[in-house]
Design an enzyme around this catalytic site. Structure first.
Site, PDB file in Angstrom:
ATOM      1  N   ALA A  63       0.847  -1.194   0.000  1.00  0.00           N
ATOM      2  CA  ALA A  63       0.000   0.000   0.000  1.00  0.00           C
ATOM      3  C   ALA A  63       0.880   1.242   0.000  1.00  0.00           C
ATOM      4  O   ALA A  63       1.684   1.426   0.918  1.00  0.00           O
ATOM      5  CB  ALA A  63      -0.913   0.008   1.228  1.00  0.00           C
ATOM      6  N   CYS A  64       0.733   2.076  -1.014  1.00  0.00           N
ATOM      7  CA  CYS A  64       1.515   3.321  -1.060  1.00  0.00           C
ATOM      8  C   CYS A  64       0.595   4.518  -0.813  1.00  0.00           C
ATOM      9  O   CYS A  64      -0.618   4.375  -0.740  1.00  0.00           O
ATOM     10  CB  CYS A  64       2.253   3.458  -2.393  1.00  0.00           C
ATOM     11  SG  CYS A  64       1.224   3.767  -3.826  1.00  0.00           S
ATOM     12  N   THR A  65       1.194   5.683  -0.682  1.00  0.00           N
ATOM     13  CA  THR A  65       0.412   6.867  -0.339  1.00  0.00           C
ATOM     14  C   THR A  65      -0.634   7.216  -1.388  1.00  0.00           C
ATOM     15  O   THR A  65      -1.735   7.620  -1.048  1.00  0.00           O
ATOM     16  CB  THR A  65       1.334   8.096  -0.121  1.00  0.00           C
ATOM     17  OG1 THR A  65       2.195   8.212  -1.241  1.00  0.00           O
ATOM     18  CG2 THR A  65       2.145   7.947   1.134  1.00  0.00           C
ATOM     19  N   GLY A  81      -1.599   4.967  -3.777  1.00  0.00           N
ATOM     20  CA  GLY A  81      -2.397   3.756  -3.969  1.00  0.00           C
ATOM     21  C   GLY A  81      -2.484   3.299  -5.402  1.00  0.00           C
ATOM     22  O   GLY A  81      -3.419   2.606  -5.787  1.00  0.00           O
ATOM     23  N   THR A 103       2.137   0.535  -5.218  1.00  0.00           N
ATOM     24  CA  THR A 103       1.384  -0.577  -4.616  1.00  0.00           C
ATOM     25  C   THR A 103       1.482  -1.817  -5.495  1.00  0.00           C
ATOM     26  O   THR A 103       1.830  -2.900  -5.032  1.00  0.00           O
ATOM     27  CB  THR A 103      -0.105  -0.177  -4.425  1.00  0.00           C
ATOM     28  OG1 THR A 103      -0.170   0.938  -3.529  1.00  0.00           O
ATOM     29  CG2 THR A 103      -0.922  -1.332  -3.883  1.00  0.00           C
TER      30      THR A 103
END
Length: 105
Positions: A8-10, A12, A16
């Site tokens: 999960a990245c900032t 998304g 990700t």
């Protein structure tokens, strides 16, 4: 070894899915069973099953944001890293997961 993870990245989006792909490829290349859930802008994909989590030897959380449903992993060995680590050094991360399991035996 059985590995489960969440990417999960900032934003998304990109990191990700890149992290998911890199982790899955590295895990399979090393001969492990691996399943990686993604939590992004379009919601959760490849959601981990209770059985996958229960049978997992270790959990890799490659996330730059809070992981939804983290309590599912209570009692499991967990490695937490930013998505950048999973993207740039997936083989080293899988190797580290193996070391953590071996140390715990």
């Amino acid at each position: 070894m059985k590995i489960v993870g969440v990417a999960a990245c900032t934003v998304g989006i990109a990191h990700t899915y890149i992290a998911q792909e890199k982790l899955e490829n590295a895990g399979q290349k090393a001969g492990h069973e691996i399943h990686v859930e993604t939590q992004g802008t379009i919601g959760t994909e490849n959601e981990l099953t209770e059985t996958q989590i229960k049978e997992a030897d270790i959990v890799i959380l490659a996330a730059d944001v809070k992981v939804a449903g983290r309590e599912r992993f209570d009692g499991k060995r967990i490695i937490e890293v930013p998505t950048e680590i999973a993207v740039k050094s997936p083989n080293k991360l899988i190797k580290k997961a193996v070391e953590v399991i071996e140390e715990g035996k």
